[in-house]
Motif scaffolding. Structure first.
Motif, PDB file in Angstrom:
ATOM      1  N   TRP A 139       0.834  -1.198   0.000  1.00 54.73           N
ATOM      2  CA  TRP A 139       0.000   0.000   0.000  1.00 54.73           C
ATOM      3  C   TRP A 139       0.870   1.251   0.000  1.00 54.73           C
ATOM      4  CZ3 TRP A 139      -5.248  -0.873  -0.252  1.00 54.73           C
ATOM      5  CH2 TRP A 139      -5.658  -2.176   0.024  1.00 54.73           C
ATOM      6  N   THR A 166      -0.435   4.141   0.339  1.00 52.08           N
ATOM      7  CA  THR A 166      -1.088   4.916   1.391  1.00 52.08           C
ATOM      8  C   THR A 166      -2.164   4.049   2.002  1.00 52.08           C
ATOM      9  OG1 THR A 166      -2.483   6.837   1.863  1.00 52.08           O
ATOM     10  CG2 THR A 166      -2.616   5.932  -0.355  1.00 52.08           C
ATOM     11  N   PHE A 167      -2.439   4.260   3.288  1.00 52.26           N
ATOM     12  CA  PHE A 167      -3.506   3.531   3.958  1.00 52.26           C
ATOM     13  C   PHE A 167      -4.812   4.326   3.990  1.00 52.26           C
ATOM     14  CE2 PHE A 167       0.099   1.309   6.312  1.00 52.26           C
ATOM     15  CZ  PHE A 167       0.027   0.191   5.491  1.00 52.26           C
ATOM     16  N   ASP A 168      -4.908   5.351   3.144  1.00 52.80           N
ATOM     17  CA  ASP A 168      -6.149   6.113   3.048  1.00 52.80           C
ATOM     18  C   ASP A 168      -7.283   5.190   2.627  1.00 52.80           C
ATOM     19  OD1 ASP A 168      -4.682   8.309   3.683  1.00 52.80           O
ATOM     20  OD2 ASP A 168      -4.607   9.124   1.648  1.00 52.80           O
ATOM     21  N   LYS A 169      -8.485   5.539   3.018  1.00 49.81           N
ATOM     22  CA  LYS A 169      -9.634   4.690   2.725  1.00 49.81           C
ATOM     23  C   LYS A 169      -9.907   4.556   1.229  1.00 49.81           C
ATOM     24  CE  LYS A 169     -13.036   8.435   3.391  1.00 49.81           C
ATOM     25  NZ  LYS A 169     -13.447   8.535   1.986  1.00 49.81           N
ATOM     26  N   ASP A 170      -9.426   5.528   0.436  1.00 46.16           N
ATOM     27  CA  ASP A 170      -9.669   5.473  -1.003  1.00 46.16           C
ATOM     28  C   ASP A 170      -8.687   4.562  -1.736  1.00 46.16           C
ATOM     29  OD1 ASP A 170     -11.773   7.251  -0.752  1.00 46.16           O
ATOM     30  OD2 ASP A 170     -10.490   9.010  -1.010  1.00 46.16           O
ATOM     31  N   ALA A 171      -7.612   4.126  -1.074  1.00 45.30           N
ATOM     32  CA  ALA A 171      -6.651   3.222  -1.706  1.00 45.30           C
ATOM     33  C   ALA A 171      -7.327   1.876  -1.966  1.00 45.30           C
ATOM     34  CB  ALA A 171      -5.432   3.049  -0.815  1.00 45.30           C
ATOM     35  N   THR A 172      -7.105   1.296  -3.127  1.00 43.74           N
ATOM     36  CA  THR A 172      -7.805   0.072  -3.504  1.00 43.74           C
ATOM     37  C   THR A 172      -6.895  -1.144  -3.389  1.00 43.74           C
ATOM     38  OG1 THR A 172      -7.218   0.177  -5.860  1.00 43.74           O
ATOM     39  CG2 THR A 172      -9.197   1.385  -5.135  1.00 43.74           C
ATOM     40  N   ARG A 187      -3.825  -4.509   6.601  1.00 41.60           N
ATOM     41  CA  ARG A 187      -4.797  -3.832   5.728  1.00 41.60           C
ATOM     42  C   ARG A 187      -5.321  -4.787   4.658  1.00 41.60           C
ATOM     43  NH1 ARG A 187      -6.020   1.395   3.679  1.00 41.60           N
ATOM     44  NH2 ARG A 187      -7.646   1.090   2.099  1.00 41.60           N
TER      45      ARG A 187
END
Length: 432
Positions: free
Chosen positions: A171, A173-179, A361
Protein backbone atom coordinates in the motif's frame (compact mmCIF):
# COMPACT_ATOMS: atom_id res chain seq x y z
CA UNK A 1 -32.56 -23.39 32.64
CA UNK A 2 -33.41 -19.85 33.67
CA UNK A 3 -30.80 -17.14 33.14
CA UNK A 4 -28.10 -19.41 31.73
CA UNK A 5 -26.06 -16.39 30.65
CA UNK A 6 -25.54 -15.07 34.19
CA UNK A 7 -24.59 -18.48 35.50
CA UNK A 8 -22.28 -19.12 32.58
CA UNK A 9 -20.66 -15.68 32.93
CA UNK A 10 -20.09 -16.16 36.67
CA UNK A 11 -18.58 -19.63 36.25
CA UNK A 12 -16.38 -18.50 33.38
CA UNK A 13 -15.01 -15.64 35.44
CA UNK A 14 -14.23 -18.04 38.29
CA UNK A 15 -12.36 -20.31 35.90
CA UNK A 16 -10.47 -17.57 34.08
CA UNK A 17 -9.83 -15.35 37.07
CA UNK A 18 -10.85 -12.18 35.19
CA UNK A 19 -14.17 -10.63 34.14
CA UNK A 20 -15.34 -11.57 30.68
CA UNK A 21 -14.58 -8.70 28.29
CA UNK A 22 -17.66 -9.39 26.13
CA UNK A 23 -21.36 -9.69 26.69
CA UNK A 24 -22.93 -13.16 26.68
CA UNK A 25 -26.24 -14.32 25.26
CA UNK A 26 -27.17 -17.91 26.02
CA UNK A 27 -29.44 -20.42 24.30
CA UNK A 28 -32.35 -19.49 26.57
CA UNK A 29 -32.25 -15.85 25.45
CA UNK A 30 -30.75 -14.54 28.70
CA UNK A 31 -27.90 -12.01 28.61
CA UNK A 32 -25.11 -10.95 30.96
CA UNK A 33 -21.96 -8.88 30.81
CA UNK A 34 -20.88 -5.30 30.07
CA UNK A 35 -23.58 -3.30 28.21
CA UNK A 36 -22.53 -2.05 24.79
CA UNK A 37 -19.76 -4.63 24.40
CA UNK A 38 -19.79 -7.09 21.47
CA UNK A 39 -21.96 -10.09 22.26
CA UNK A 40 -20.72 -13.67 22.25
CA UNK A 41 -23.75 -15.79 21.38
CA UNK A 42 -23.70 -19.29 22.89
CA UNK A 43 -26.38 -20.90 20.73
CA UNK A 44 -26.56 -24.22 22.51
CA UNK A 45 -25.01 -26.37 25.22
CA UNK A 46 -22.98 -28.19 22.58
CA UNK A 47 -20.78 -25.07 22.33
CA UNK A 48 -19.77 -25.50 25.97
CA UNK A 49 -19.00 -29.19 25.45
CA UNK A 50 -16.74 -28.36 22.51
CA UNK A 51 -14.78 -25.86 24.61
CA UNK A 52 -14.61 -27.99 27.75
CA UNK A 53 -13.55 -31.18 25.99
CA UNK A 54 -10.86 -29.30 24.05
CA UNK A 55 -9.93 -26.27 26.21
CA UNK A 56 -8.16 -23.49 24.38
CA UNK A 57 -8.08 -22.26 20.82
CA UNK A 58 -9.14 -25.48 19.09
CA UNK A 59 -12.31 -25.94 21.17
CA UNK A 60 -13.35 -22.34 20.54
CA UNK A 61 -12.62 -22.78 16.84
CA UNK A 62 -14.75 -25.93 16.65
CA UNK A 63 -17.65 -24.11 18.27
CA UNK A 64 -17.27 -21.18 15.85
CA UNK A 65 -16.91 -23.27 12.68
CA UNK A 66 -19.89 -25.46 13.58
CA UNK A 67 -22.05 -22.37 14.21
CA UNK A 68 -22.53 -23.17 17.89
CA UNK A 69 -20.85 -19.84 18.75
CA UNK A 70 -21.40 -16.52 17.02
CA UNK A 71 -20.51 -12.87 17.55
CA UNK A 72 -22.91 -9.95 17.30
CA UNK A 73 -21.27 -6.57 16.86
CA UNK A 74 -17.86 -5.79 15.43
CA UNK A 75 -15.87 -8.99 14.92
CA UNK A 76 -12.50 -7.28 15.31
CA UNK A 77 -13.51 -5.58 18.56
CA UNK A 78 -14.74 -8.88 19.97
CA UNK A 79 -11.63 -10.83 18.97
CA UNK A 80 -9.41 -8.04 20.28
CA UNK A 81 -11.23 -8.06 23.61
CA UNK A 82 -10.91 -11.83 23.93
CA UNK A 83 -7.30 -12.03 22.73
CA UNK A 84 -5.95 -12.09 26.26
CA UNK A 85 -7.98 -15.22 26.96
CA UNK A 86 -7.22 -16.96 23.66
CA UNK A 87 -3.83 -15.93 22.25
CA UNK A 88 -1.89 -13.52 24.46
CA UNK A 89 -0.35 -15.10 27.53
CA UNK A 90 1.68 -12.30 29.06
CA UNK A 91 1.87 -11.55 32.78
CA UNK A 92 -0.54 -13.38 35.07
CA UNK A 93 -3.44 -13.64 32.63
CA UNK A 94 -4.68 -17.20 32.41
CA UNK A 95 -5.92 -18.77 29.23
CA UNK A 96 -8.84 -21.18 29.45
CA UNK A 97 -6.53 -24.15 29.02
CA UNK A 98 -4.21 -23.00 31.79
CA UNK A 99 -7.09 -22.26 34.14
CA UNK A 100 -8.76 -25.63 33.80
CA UNK A 101 -5.52 -27.31 34.85
CA UNK A 102 -5.56 -25.36 38.13
CA UNK A 103 -7.08 -27.40 41.01
CA UNK A 104 -8.43 -24.18 42.54
CA UNK A 105 -10.94 -23.72 39.75
CA UNK A 106 -12.02 -27.33 39.26
CA UNK A 107 -15.23 -26.84 41.24
CA UNK A 108 -16.34 -24.13 38.84
CA UNK A 109 -15.25 -26.37 36.00
CA UNK A 110 -17.51 -29.16 37.28
CA UNK A 111 -20.42 -26.74 37.38
CA UNK A 112 -19.69 -25.76 33.80
CA UNK A 113 -19.76 -29.43 32.82
CA UNK A 114 -23.20 -29.77 34.41
CA UNK A 115 -24.36 -26.70 32.54
CA UNK A 116 -22.99 -28.16 29.28
CA UNK A 117 -25.33 -31.14 29.41
CA UNK A 118 -24.64 -34.79 28.51
CA UNK A 119 -20.89 -35.51 28.86
CA UNK A 120 -20.26 -36.59 25.30
CA UNK A 121 -17.70 -34.76 23.14
CA UNK A 122 -19.29 -33.62 19.86
CA UNK A 123 -17.63 -34.73 16.65
CA UNK A 124 -15.38 -32.05 15.13
CA UNK A 125 -16.81 -30.09 12.18
CA UNK A 126 -16.26 -31.74 8.81
CA UNK A 127 -13.97 -28.88 7.73
CA UNK A 128 -11.33 -29.99 10.26
CA UNK A 129 -8.25 -31.88 9.10
CA UNK A 130 -6.52 -34.02 11.71
CA UNK A 131 -3.56 -36.19 10.73
CA UNK A 132 0.13 -36.54 11.66
CA UNK A 133 1.65 -33.11 11.20
CA UNK A 134 4.72 -31.71 9.57
CA UNK A 135 5.76 -34.67 7.45
CA UNK A 136 6.45 -32.47 4.41
CA UNK A 137 6.76 -35.37 2.02
CA UNK A 138 5.71 -34.73 -1.56
CA UNK A 139 2.45 -36.58 -0.89
CA UNK A 140 1.60 -34.83 2.38
CA UNK A 141 2.42 -31.41 0.91
CA UNK A 142 0.11 -32.06 -2.06
CA UNK A 143 -2.70 -32.99 0.33
CA UNK A 144 -2.13 -29.94 2.51
CA UNK A 145 -2.08 -27.57 -0.46
CA UNK A 146 -5.19 -29.16 -1.93
CA UNK A 147 -7.06 -28.73 1.39
CA UNK A 148 -6.40 -25.00 1.41
CA UNK A 149 -6.40 -23.97 -2.23
CA UNK A 150 -8.74 -26.39 -3.96
CA UNK A 151 -11.92 -25.02 -2.38
CA UNK A 152 -13.14 -23.40 -5.59
CA UNK A 153 -11.71 -20.63 -7.75
CA UNK A 154 -15.03 -18.77 -7.62
CA UNK A 155 -14.72 -18.55 -3.83
CA UNK A 156 -11.22 -17.11 -4.07
CA UNK A 157 -12.35 -14.61 -6.71
CA UNK A 158 -14.98 -13.40 -4.26
CA UNK A 159 -12.46 -12.98 -1.43
CA UNK A 160 -9.34 -11.80 -3.27
CA UNK A 161 -10.95 -9.65 -5.94
CA UNK A 162 -9.84 -9.35 -9.58
CA UNK A 163 -6.11 -9.49 -8.84
CA UNK A 164 -6.33 -13.09 -7.58
CA UNK A 165 -3.24 -12.46 -5.47
CA UNK A 166 -3.28 -14.35 -2.18
CA UNK A 167 -0.45 -12.61 -0.33
CA UNK A 168 0.26 -9.26 1.32
CA UNK A 169 -0.41 -6.25 -0.91
CA UNK A 170 1.85 -3.17 -0.95
CA UNK A 171 0.00 0.00 0.00
CA UNK A 172 1.39 3.37 -1.04
CA UNK A 173 -1.09 4.92 1.39
CA UNK A 174 -3.51 3.53 3.96
CA UNK A 175 -6.15 6.11 3.05
CA UNK A 176 -9.63 4.69 2.73
CA UNK A 177 -9.67 5.47 -1.00
CA UNK A 178 -6.65 3.22 -1.71
CA UNK A 179 -7.80 0.07 -3.50
CA UNK A 180 -6.78 -3.53 -3.00
CA UNK A 181 -6.37 -4.03 -6.74
CA UNK A 182 -3.87 -1.15 -7.03
CA UNK A 183 -1.99 -2.33 -3.94
CA UNK A 184 -1.63 -5.84 -5.32
CA UNK A 185 -0.41 -4.50 -8.66
CA UNK A 186 2.15 -2.36 -6.82
CA UNK A 187 3.30 -5.42 -4.84
CA UNK A 188 3.89 -7.44 -8.01
CA UNK A 189 5.76 -4.53 -9.56
CA UNK A 190 7.85 -4.11 -6.40
CA UNK A 191 8.89 -7.77 -6.61
CA UNK A 192 9.80 -7.42 -10.28
CA UNK A 193 11.93 -4.34 -9.57
CA UNK A 194 13.71 -5.98 -6.66
CA UNK A 195 14.53 -8.91 -8.94
CA UNK A 196 15.76 -6.49 -11.62
CA UNK A 197 13.75 -8.26 -14.33
CA UNK A 198 14.63 -7.43 -17.92
CA UNK A 199 13.32 -8.59 -21.26
CA UNK A 200 14.69 -11.95 -22.31
CA UNK A 201 15.39 -13.19 -18.77
CA UNK A 202 13.97 -16.38 -17.30
CA UNK A 203 11.98 -16.32 -14.04
CA UNK A 204 10.90 -19.22 -11.81
CA UNK A 205 7.80 -18.41 -9.73
CA UNK A 206 7.61 -20.94 -6.89
CA UNK A 207 4.08 -21.39 -5.60
CA UNK A 208 2.64 -19.44 -8.52
CA UNK A 209 -0.97 -19.53 -7.32
CA UNK A 210 -3.45 -18.34 -9.90
CA UNK A 211 -0.70 -16.94 -12.11
CA UNK A 212 -0.78 -13.25 -11.20
CA UNK A 213 2.97 -12.80 -10.67
CA UNK A 214 3.81 -14.80 -13.79
CA UNK A 215 1.40 -12.77 -15.90
CA UNK A 216 2.64 -9.43 -14.56
CA UNK A 217 6.30 -10.31 -15.07
CA UNK A 218 5.75 -11.56 -18.62
CA UNK A 219 3.44 -8.74 -19.68
CA UNK A 220 5.21 -5.80 -18.04
CA UNK A 221 8.85 -6.92 -18.15
CA UNK A 222 9.07 -9.28 -21.12
CA UNK A 223 10.52 -12.24 -19.22
CA UNK A 224 9.83 -15.93 -19.78
CA UNK A 225 8.25 -17.52 -16.70
CA UNK A 226 7.93 -21.03 -15.31
CA UNK A 227 5.31 -21.13 -12.54
CA UNK A 228 4.92 -24.18 -10.30
CA UNK A 229 2.06 -25.06 -7.97
CA UNK A 230 0.72 -28.21 -6.31
CA UNK A 231 -2.90 -27.14 -6.83
CA UNK A 232 -4.69 -28.49 -9.89
CA UNK A 233 -7.40 -25.84 -9.60
CA UNK A 234 -4.87 -23.02 -9.45
CA UNK A 235 -2.96 -24.36 -12.44
CA UNK A 236 -6.08 -24.65 -14.59
CA UNK A 237 -7.18 -21.14 -13.70
CA UNK A 238 -3.70 -19.68 -14.37
CA UNK A 239 -3.40 -21.38 -17.74
CA UNK A 240 -6.73 -19.95 -18.87
CA UNK A 241 -5.68 -16.43 -17.83
CA UNK A 242 -2.41 -16.82 -19.72
CA UNK A 243 -4.18 -18.02 -22.86
CA UNK A 244 -6.71 -15.19 -22.64
CA UNK A 245 -3.85 -12.65 -22.59
CA UNK A 246 -2.00 -14.33 -25.45
CA UNK A 247 1.06 -15.12 -23.35
CA UNK A 248 1.31 -18.90 -23.76
CA UNK A 249 4.66 -18.44 -25.51
CA UNK A 250 5.98 -16.59 -22.44
CA UNK A 251 4.50 -18.43 -19.45
CA UNK A 252 4.42 -22.12 -18.56
CA UNK A 253 2.40 -23.29 -15.55
CA UNK A 254 3.24 -26.69 -14.08
CA UNK A 255 1.69 -28.83 -11.37
CA UNK A 256 5.03 -29.67 -9.88
CA UNK A 257 6.81 -29.80 -6.52
CA UNK A 258 9.58 -27.22 -6.25
CA UNK A 259 11.93 -30.07 -5.33
CA UNK A 260 11.38 -31.59 -8.76
CA UNK A 261 12.29 -28.52 -10.84
CA UNK A 262 15.45 -29.45 -12.71
CA UNK A 263 15.58 -27.22 -15.80
CA UNK A 264 17.54 -24.30 -14.41
CA UNK A 265 19.39 -22.08 -14.37
CA UNK A 266 17.04 -19.12 -13.97
CA UNK A 267 17.95 -15.45 -13.89
CA UNK A 268 15.58 -14.83 -10.97
CA UNK A 269 13.24 -16.68 -8.60
CA UNK A 270 10.15 -15.32 -6.86
CA UNK A 271 8.66 -17.17 -3.88
CA UNK A 272 5.67 -15.20 -2.62
CA UNK A 273 3.70 -16.66 0.28
CA UNK A 274 4.92 -20.19 -0.42
CA UNK A 275 7.76 -20.75 2.04
CA UNK A 276 5.32 -20.98 4.99
CA UNK A 277 4.39 -24.42 3.60
CA UNK A 278 7.98 -25.74 3.43
CA UNK A 279 8.46 -26.71 7.08
CA UNK A 280 11.34 -26.11 9.48
CA UNK A 281 13.00 -29.45 8.82
CA UNK A 282 12.88 -28.91 5.05
CA UNK A 283 13.78 -25.23 4.92
CA UNK A 284 17.50 -25.62 4.28
CA UNK A 285 16.68 -28.11 1.54
CA UNK A 286 14.30 -25.54 0.04
CA UNK A 287 16.94 -22.79 0.16
CA UNK A 288 19.62 -25.01 -1.36
CA UNK A 289 17.26 -26.12 -4.14
CA UNK A 290 16.50 -22.52 -5.13
CA UNK A 291 20.18 -21.56 -4.85
CA UNK A 292 21.06 -24.37 -7.23
CA UNK A 293 18.45 -23.24 -9.76
CA UNK A 294 19.83 -19.69 -10.00
CA UNK A 295 22.56 -18.44 -12.31
CA UNK A 296 25.55 -16.81 -10.59
CA UNK A 297 24.42 -13.24 -10.01
CA UNK A 298 20.76 -14.30 -9.97
CA UNK A 299 18.33 -12.96 -7.39
CA UNK A 300 15.75 -14.58 -5.10
CA UNK A 301 12.81 -12.64 -3.67
CA UNK A 302 11.43 -14.60 -0.70
CA UNK A 303 8.16 -13.12 0.64
CA UNK A 304 7.20 -14.92 3.87
CA UNK A 305 5.17 -14.55 7.07
CA UNK A 306 7.27 -14.66 10.25
CA UNK A 307 6.45 -15.33 13.89
CA UNK A 308 8.16 -13.75 16.86
CA UNK A 309 11.02 -15.71 18.49
CA UNK A 310 10.09 -17.89 21.44
CA UNK A 311 11.90 -18.14 24.76
CA UNK A 312 12.68 -21.76 23.98
CA UNK A 313 13.26 -22.02 20.24
CA UNK A 314 13.67 -25.80 20.52
CA UNK A 315 10.04 -26.18 21.62
CA UNK A 316 7.48 -27.29 19.07
CA UNK A 317 4.88 -24.60 18.41
CA UNK A 318 1.77 -24.71 16.27
CA UNK A 319 -1.41 -22.68 15.98
CA UNK A 320 -4.07 -25.32 16.53
CA UNK A 321 -6.83 -23.54 14.63
CA UNK A 322 -4.66 -22.71 11.61
CA UNK A 323 -3.21 -26.24 11.52
CA UNK A 324 -6.58 -27.96 11.74
CA UNK A 325 -8.67 -25.72 9.48
CA UNK A 326 -6.53 -23.43 7.32
CA UNK A 327 -2.93 -24.42 6.53
CA UNK A 328 -2.30 -28.05 7.51
CA UNK A 329 1.45 -28.55 8.03
CA UNK A 330 2.12 -24.81 7.81
CA UNK A 331 5.01 -23.55 9.95
CA UNK A 332 6.23 -20.04 10.70
CA UNK A 333 9.80 -19.13 11.63
CA UNK A 334 11.33 -15.90 12.95
CA UNK A 335 12.86 -13.70 10.27
CA UNK A 336 16.32 -14.25 11.76
CA UNK A 337 15.98 -18.00 11.26
CA UNK A 338 14.93 -17.50 7.64
CA UNK A 339 17.88 -15.23 6.89
CA UNK A 340 20.27 -17.68 8.55
CA UNK A 341 18.97 -20.63 6.52
CA UNK A 342 19.25 -18.69 3.26
CA UNK A 343 22.83 -17.77 4.13
CA UNK A 344 23.65 -21.37 5.05
CA UNK A 345 22.45 -22.38 1.59
CA UNK A 346 24.97 -19.99 0.03
CA UNK A 347 22.87 -16.88 -0.57
CA UNK A 348 24.04 -13.37 0.19
CA UNK A 349 21.10 -11.58 1.83
CA UNK A 350 21.04 -8.01 0.52
CA UNK A 351 17.76 -6.54 1.76
CA UNK A 352 14.95 -7.24 4.22
CA UNK A 353 11.76 -5.18 4.08
CA UNK A 354 9.06 -5.60 6.72
CA UNK A 355 5.47 -5.21 5.53
CA UNK A 356 3.54 -6.08 8.69
CA UNK A 357 1.04 -3.19 8.53
CA UNK A 358 0.47 -3.86 4.83
CA UNK A 359 -0.75 -7.39 5.52
CA UNK A 360 -3.14 -6.19 8.23
CA UNK A 361 -4.80 -3.83 5.73
CA UNK A 362 -4.86 -6.56 3.05
CA UNK A 363 -6.61 -9.02 5.36
CA UNK A 364 -9.23 -6.47 6.37
CA UNK A 365 -9.98 -5.90 2.68
CA UNK A 366 -10.42 -9.64 2.14
CA UNK A 367 -12.78 -9.89 5.14
CA UNK A 368 -14.81 -7.00 3.73
CA UNK A 369 -15.10 -8.81 0.39
CA UNK A 370 -16.19 -12.02 2.11
CA UNK A 371 -18.79 -10.40 4.35
CA UNK A 372 -20.18 -8.25 1.52
CA UNK A 373 -21.16 -11.40 -0.42
CA UNK A 374 -21.60 -13.80 2.47
CA UNK A 375 -24.53 -15.81 1.14
CA UNK A 376 -22.74 -16.52 -2.13
CA UNK A 377 -19.58 -17.49 -0.26
CA UNK A 378 -21.61 -20.02 1.74
CA UNK A 379 -23.14 -21.42 -1.46
CA UNK A 380 -19.72 -21.75 -3.10
CA UNK A 381 -18.19 -23.66 -0.17
CA UNK A 382 -20.11 -24.43 3.02
CA UNK A 383 -21.28 -22.44 6.05
CA UNK A 384 -18.42 -23.88 8.07
CA UNK A 385 -15.78 -23.12 5.44
CA UNK A 386 -16.95 -19.52 5.13
CA UNK A 387 -16.76 -19.15 8.92
CA UNK A 388 -13.22 -20.62 8.87
CA UNK A 389 -12.03 -17.98 6.42
CA UNK A 390 -13.81 -15.17 8.23
CA UNK A 391 -12.24 -16.05 11.58
CA UNK A 392 -8.80 -16.83 10.23
CA UNK A 393 -8.51 -13.60 8.22
CA UNK A 394 -9.93 -11.33 10.93
CA UNK A 395 -7.78 -12.89 13.67
CA UNK A 396 -4.72 -12.73 11.41
CA UNK A 397 -5.32 -9.03 10.73
CA UNK A 398 -5.26 -8.40 14.48
CA UNK A 399 -2.16 -10.56 14.88
CA UNK A 400 -0.30 -8.38 12.38
CA UNK A 401 -1.63 -5.17 13.94
CA UNK A 402 -0.49 -6.23 17.42
CA UNK A 403 2.93 -7.44 16.23
CA UNK A 404 2.31 -11.08 17.10
CA UNK A 405 3.38 -11.99 13.56
CA UNK A 406 5.05 -10.14 10.69
CA UNK A 407 5.76 -10.52 6.99
CA UNK A 408 9.02 -9.78 5.19
CA UNK A 409 10.45 -9.59 1.71
CA UNK A 410 14.01 -10.92 1.70
CA UNK A 411 16.14 -10.20 -1.37
CA UNK A 412 19.02 -12.65 -1.66
CA UNK A 413 21.66 -13.11 -4.36
CA UNK A 414 23.71 -16.00 -5.64
CA UNK A 415 26.86 -13.93 -5.63
CA UNK A 416 29.34 -14.80 -8.40
CA UNK A 417 32.54 -16.60 -7.32
CA UNK A 418 34.48 -13.38 -7.90
CA UNK A 419 32.37 -11.63 -5.29
CA UNK A 420 31.43 -8.95 -7.82
CA UNK A 421 28.43 -6.85 -6.82
CA UNK A 422 25.27 -7.48 -8.83
CA UNK A 423 23.13 -4.73 -7.32
CA UNK A 424 23.15 -0.98 -7.99
CA UNK A 425 24.81 1.22 -5.33
CA UNK A 426 21.44 2.61 -4.23
CA UNK A 427 19.32 -0.53 -4.38
CA UNK A 428 16.27 1.02 -2.68
CA UNK A 429 15.57 2.94 -5.90
CA UNK A 430 13.38 -0.06 -6.78
CA UNK A 431 10.52 1.30 -4.67
CA UNK A 432 7.33 1.88 -6.67
Amino acid sequence: MADAASRLSSLAEQVLGVPLPVRLRAWDGSQAGPPGAPTLVVRNRRALRRILFKPGELGLARAWVSGDLAIEGDLYTALDAMSGLIWERDGDDRTLLQALRDPAVRAAGRELLKLAGPPLPPAPPEEEVRRPRHLHTRHSDRRAISHHYDVGNDFYELVLGPSMVYSCAYWETFDKDATLEAAQRDKLELVCRKLGLREGQRLLDVGCGWGSMALHAAREHGVSVVGVTLSQEQAGYARKRIADEGLTDKVEIRVQDYRDVSDGPFDAISSIGMAEHVGAERYLEYARQLYGLLKPGGRLLNHQIARRPQTDETAYSVDEFIDAYVFPDGELAPIGTTVTQLERAGFEVRDVEALREHYARTLREWVTNLEADWERAVRLTSPGRARVWQLYMAASALAFEHNRIGVNQVLAVRTPPSGASVLPPRSRTWQV
